[in-house]
Design a protein around this motif. Structure first.
Motif, mmCIF file in Angstrom:
data_model
loop_
_atom_site.group_PDB
_atom_site.id
_atom_site.type_symbol
_atom_site.label_atom_id
_atom_site.label_comp_id
_atom_site.label_asym_id
_atom_site.label_seq_id
_atom_site.Cartn_x
_atom_site.Cartn_y
_atom_site.Cartn_z
ATOM 1 N N LEU A 273 3.588 26.590 52.048
ATOM 2 C CA LEU A 273 4.037 27.869 52.605
ATOM 3 C C LEU A 273 5.266 27.612 53.465
ATOM 4 N N ARG A 274 6.189 28.516 53.425
ATOM 5 C CA ARG A 274 7.462 28.292 54.101
ATOM 6 C C ARG A 274 7.295 28.269 55.621
ATOM 7 N N SER A 275 8.134 27.459 56.272
ATOM 8 C CA SER A 275 8.265 27.515 57.722
ATOM 9 C C SER A 275 9.405 28.466 58.061
ATOM 10 N N ALA A 276 9.515 28.813 59.346
ATOM 11 C CA ALA A 276 10.613 29.683 59.780
ATOM 12 C C ALA A 276 11.815 28.861 60.238
ATOM 13 N N GLY A 277 11.728 27.557 60.099
ATOM 14 C CA GLY A 277 12.785 26.662 60.597
ATOM 15 C C GLY A 277 12.116 25.377 61.043
ATOM 16 N N LEU A 278 12.587 24.831 62.158
ATOM 17 C CA LEU A 278 12.009 23.564 62.623
ATOM 18 C C LEU A 278 10.622 23.752 63.256
ATOM 19 N N HIS A 279 10.217 24.994 63.463
ATOM 20 C CA HIS A 279 8.994 25.286 64.211
ATOM 21 C C HIS A 279 9.081 24.615 65.594
ATOM 22 N N THR A 280 8.231 23.666 65.930
ATOM 23 C CA THR A 280 8.421 23.054 67.266
ATOM 24 C C THR A 280 8.583 21.557 67.128
ATOM 25 N N ASN A 281 9.259 21.121 66.100
ATOM 26 C CA ASN A 281 9.306 19.684 65.869
ATOM 27 C C ASN A 281 10.675 19.171 65.422
ATOM 28 N N GLY A 282 11.057 18.027 65.964
ATOM 29 C CA GLY A 282 12.303 17.387 65.547
ATOM 30 C C GLY A 282 13.506 17.805 66.374
ATOM 31 N N TYR A 283 13.272 18.444 67.500
ATOM 32 C CA TYR A 283 14.401 19.012 68.248
ATOM 33 C C TYR A 283 15.286 17.977 68.924
ATOM 34 N N SER A 284 14.722 16.833 69.305
ATOM 35 C CA SER A 284 15.588 15.831 69.940
ATOM 36 C C SER A 284 16.634 15.356 68.948
ATOM 37 N N LYS B 257 28.215 8.429 60.741
ATOM 38 C CA LYS B 257 28.475 7.270 59.876
ATOM 39 C C LYS B 257 27.197 6.482 59.592
ATOM 40 N N THR B 258 26.525 6.058 60.661
ATOM 41 C CA THR B 258 25.252 5.366 60.412
ATOM 42 C C THR B 258 24.142 6.410 60.355
ATOM 43 N N PRO B 259 23.159 6.190 59.463
ATOM 44 C CA PRO B 259 22.102 7.190 59.333
ATOM 45 C C PRO B 259 21.381 7.374 60.671
ATOM 46 N N LEU B 260 21.185 8.624 61.044
ATOM 47 C CA LEU B 260 20.456 8.905 62.274
ATOM 48 C C LEU B 260 18.957 8.868 62.000
ATOM 49 N N THR B 261 18.222 8.409 62.992
ATOM 50 C CA THR B 261 16.765 8.422 62.901
ATOM 51 C C THR B 261 16.220 9.093 64.150
ATOM 52 N N TYR B 262 14.942 9.448 64.058
ATOM 53 C CA TYR B 262 14.277 10.056 65.200
ATOM 54 C C TYR B 262 14.354 9.105 66.393
ATOM 55 N N LYS B 263 14.195 7.806 66.111
ATOM 56 C CA LYS B 263 14.171 6.819 67.186
ATOM 57 C C LYS B 263 15.505 6.755 67.920
ATOM 58 N N ASN B 264 16.640 6.771 67.179
ATOM 59 C CA ASN B 264 17.875 6.722 67.953
ATOM 60 C C ASN B 264 18.253 8.060 68.573
ATOM 61 N N ALA B 265 17.484 9.097 68.301
ATOM 62 C CA ALA B 265 17.630 10.330 69.091
ATOM 63 C C ALA B 265 16.713 10.302 70.319
ATOM 64 N N GLY B 266 16.029 9.176 70.546
ATOM 65 C CA GLY B 266 15.265 9.027 71.781
ATOM 66 C C GLY B 266 13.777 9.285 71.650
ATOM 67 N N VAL B 267 13.283 9.463 70.437
ATOM 68 C CA VAL B 267 11.848 9.691 70.266
ATOM 69 C C VAL B 267 11.262 8.508 69.503
ATOM 70 N N ASP B 268 10.476 7.710 70.199
ATOM 71 C CA ASP B 268 9.988 6.451 69.659
ATOM 72 C C ASP B 268 8.499 6.583 69.336
ATOM 73 N N ILE B 269 8.222 6.853 68.051
ATOM 74 C CA ILE B 269 6.829 7.084 67.644
ATOM 75 C C ILE B 269 6.015 5.796 67.773
ATOM 76 N N GLU C 2 -2.154 15.298 74.108
ATOM 77 C CA GLU C 2 -0.821 15.281 73.514
ATOM 78 C C GLU C 2 0.080 14.441 74.411
ATOM 79 N N THR C 3 0.903 13.621 73.784
ATOM 80 C CA THR C 3 1.899 12.843 74.500
ATOM 81 C C THR C 3 3.252 13.217 73.933
ATOM 82 N N ALA C 4 4.150 13.678 74.777
ATOM 83 C CA ALA C 4 5.437 14.164 74.291
ATOM 84 C C ALA C 4 6.567 13.396 74.958
ATOM 85 N N GLU C 5 7.448 12.845 74.142
ATOM 86 C CA GLU C 5 8.633 12.170 74.660
ATOM 87 C C GLU C 5 9.799 13.134 74.504
ATOM 88 N N MET C 6 10.386 13.512 75.635
ATOM 89 C CA MET C 6 11.395 14.566 75.591
ATOM 90 C C MET C 6 12.664 14.132 76.293
#
Lengths: 346, 346
Positions: free
Chosen positions: B185-196, A4-16, A142-146
């Motif tokens: 150039l096309r990607s094969a999908g999400l590659h390694t990004n946006g998975y959360s 219903k509400t638009p999803l964003t990367y942030k509400n999926a837990g990834v805070d750029i 690299e800093t990764a929030e997972m």
């Protein structure tokens, strides 16, 4: 079929924003670690490093990857995030130093469940400051929030180092000969090894708290003893490498004296007199608290020796004089003899 | 004050035998990734690499560190551990390729809670096989078992790459000019990004299972679509770099087209016609399932474009002919114009 509400990367837990905030807080330290080899290109996909500008042409590259292990758990319990970066950098420096290489640059990786800017920036600043102190550049990272992969509050810290060594100066054990001397240099504690066992002994068996100051630690708290940073032997030992006075070196990390010395022994054995140094109170507590057998202790921990030099007889006096002039305790551990790559504790 | 039965590293949760078993299972693949630059020295503290033997003297080094992000969680749910290593290696290759560099070597790090040899060896083999396929060496790495820091079954996989580029061939955006062409150039999908975010949409919002085959995926299962490996553009694009036909490149990773293109735009804007390609069904499901706004989707995901080339007008025909001769779809995304480093979607 749709949210219903638009999803964003942030509400999926990834805070750029949190990521950017962490980097902003570490930025000044990172910039201060820059060296002449770094080709400034902030925001580029990879870090650029020109070995010629760092004074090395046509050298062999030496590279190593490492983590801090569960020393991170102690840092987390203590809420002290500023020292483990130094542990990591200095561990990596020693790993390539023993092959004769001087460090050129370092890359860090921080993986987290939920990115807390003050934690991540402290981890990165610790790396950057140790890089600066040792003359190498923190070139990137690299800093990764997972979310879901790490729990909130959990993190891992990983480092990669690249150094250089002239082809005819590579130390790989091939210069080791019977009769050479084994000289040990003290560690500052566990360095970055044996923490899963040490935590079990200190916290589960001995029921100690981080703030306790048990007598064998000579006034230090458990926290201070366990978080003492991994020493860098670069500044101390580089003059000896420049003068070509060492046959080989072994960095005493996971596997201890028993598993690390054989990496450079080839067809020789190392004979070590265990009375040639006294492991500090920390190690005595671990051995007694864990009721550990001697060989197990010498594999799990460095037992107070962070680095071993293998020194030809003709250079022994000069090497010892240099080390002593730097205020270093010099432990005459024993000798190398003909054999088959084993370490004998006497 | 002391433990009744002697404590060992193993009963503190660190199983060196399991570590050795994992490495033994991956060893053959690692050896097969060797290249002429590798100075064989198994068991050494660091990996040795001679750039001159790899055909490059006096080049600039380009280095990058990365992880796989929560694509690892999908791999874990699916019990498929053989593909994420390739994701990692090929992601790293693209990150330095866009600066004009060819890869020399790679280092991996695996952190785990409890080390399961078949999992760790599959992760490392995936890295090694991708290294071999792309002509770089898996030079070394680290495997860390950290009970308490990762949960049983959890792990992280981190990679570090070093490549080389001649000084006068560095691509850093400085050759970008108004009027140049943007080719996607096309990607094969999400590659390694946006998975959360993707996991949240697929599993929580759309309530799909890994084995479901929703119609927009054109016959693929959710698992297959989400685990499709990150493409390497090295082999496809290297001939264009050798012929110096590109002004710049952008690898479309975290931040999507909107945040990655500006890294090379300098004082120019990119004008992209969104009707110049059709994002695949995977992206359509994500946008609809997450009720996502366009700009948010274009930051969270690559939207079907894995790499953007910025091509001077005089080379456009040759570049397109090369790409088409390799069977590649060529998306004429738009043009570069004077501006201030922004991306405009039309």
């Amino acid at each position: 079929m749709s949210s219903k509400t638009p999803l964003t990367y942030k509400n999926a837990g990834v805070d750029i924003d949190a990521q950017n905030e962490a980097l902003a807080q570490a930025r000044e330290s990172i910039l201060q670690s820059s060296t002449p080899g770094v080709l400034g290109n902030v925001g580029a996909f990879g870090g650029l490093f020109d070995p010629a500008k760092a004074g090395c042409r046509d050298a062999v590259l030496v590279s190593s990857a490492d983590g801090v292990g569960t020393k991170l758990d102690v840092a987390k319990r203590a809420g002290i995030y500023g020292t483990v970066g130094r542990d990591l950098v200095q561990h990596c420096i020693n790993d390539i130093l023993v092959q004769g290489a001087r460090p050129l640059f370092f890359m860090d990786y921080v993986g987290t469940g939920r990115l807390e800017p003050h934690v991540v920036s402290a981890l990165i600043r610790g790396c950057a400051e140790a890089c600066k102190d040792n003359g190498l550049a923190l070139l990137g990272g690299e800093t990764a929030e997972m979310p879901g992969l790490y729990r909130d509050g959990d993190f891992d810290l990983v480092g990669f180092i690249v150094g250089a060594v002239e082809r005819d100066r590579i130390l790989d054990g091939s210069r080791v000969e019977a009769g050479q001397h084994l000289i040990g240099l003290r560690s500052a504690g566990l360095h970055t090894n044996g923490y899963s066992l040490a935590r079990r002994i200190f916290f589960d068996e001995l029921k100690l708290d981080l703030n306790d100051r048990p007598e064998p630690l000579g006034g230090a708290s458990v926290c201070e003893a366990l978080l003492a940073p991994h020493l860098s032997y670069l500044e101390l030992l580089w003059p000896l490498l420049e003068q070509d006075q060492l046959a080989a070196m072994a960095h005493i990390t996971g596997g201890g004296l028993l598993d690390n010395l054989p990496r450079v022994l080839g067809q020789h054995d190392a004979h070590i007199a265990c009375d040639s140094w006294t492991p500090g109170g920390l190690f005595q507590m671990l051995v007694q608290g864990g009721n550990m057998e001697r060989d197990e202790a010498f594999r799990a921990f460095n037992m107070g020796i962070g680095m071993v030099l293998i020194v030809p007889d003709e250079h022994r006096a000069a090497v010892c004089a240099h080390l002593e002039s730097k205020g270093e305790d010099v432990y005459a551990l024993g000798r190398v003899e003909a054999g088959k790559g084993q370490v004998h504790l006497h």
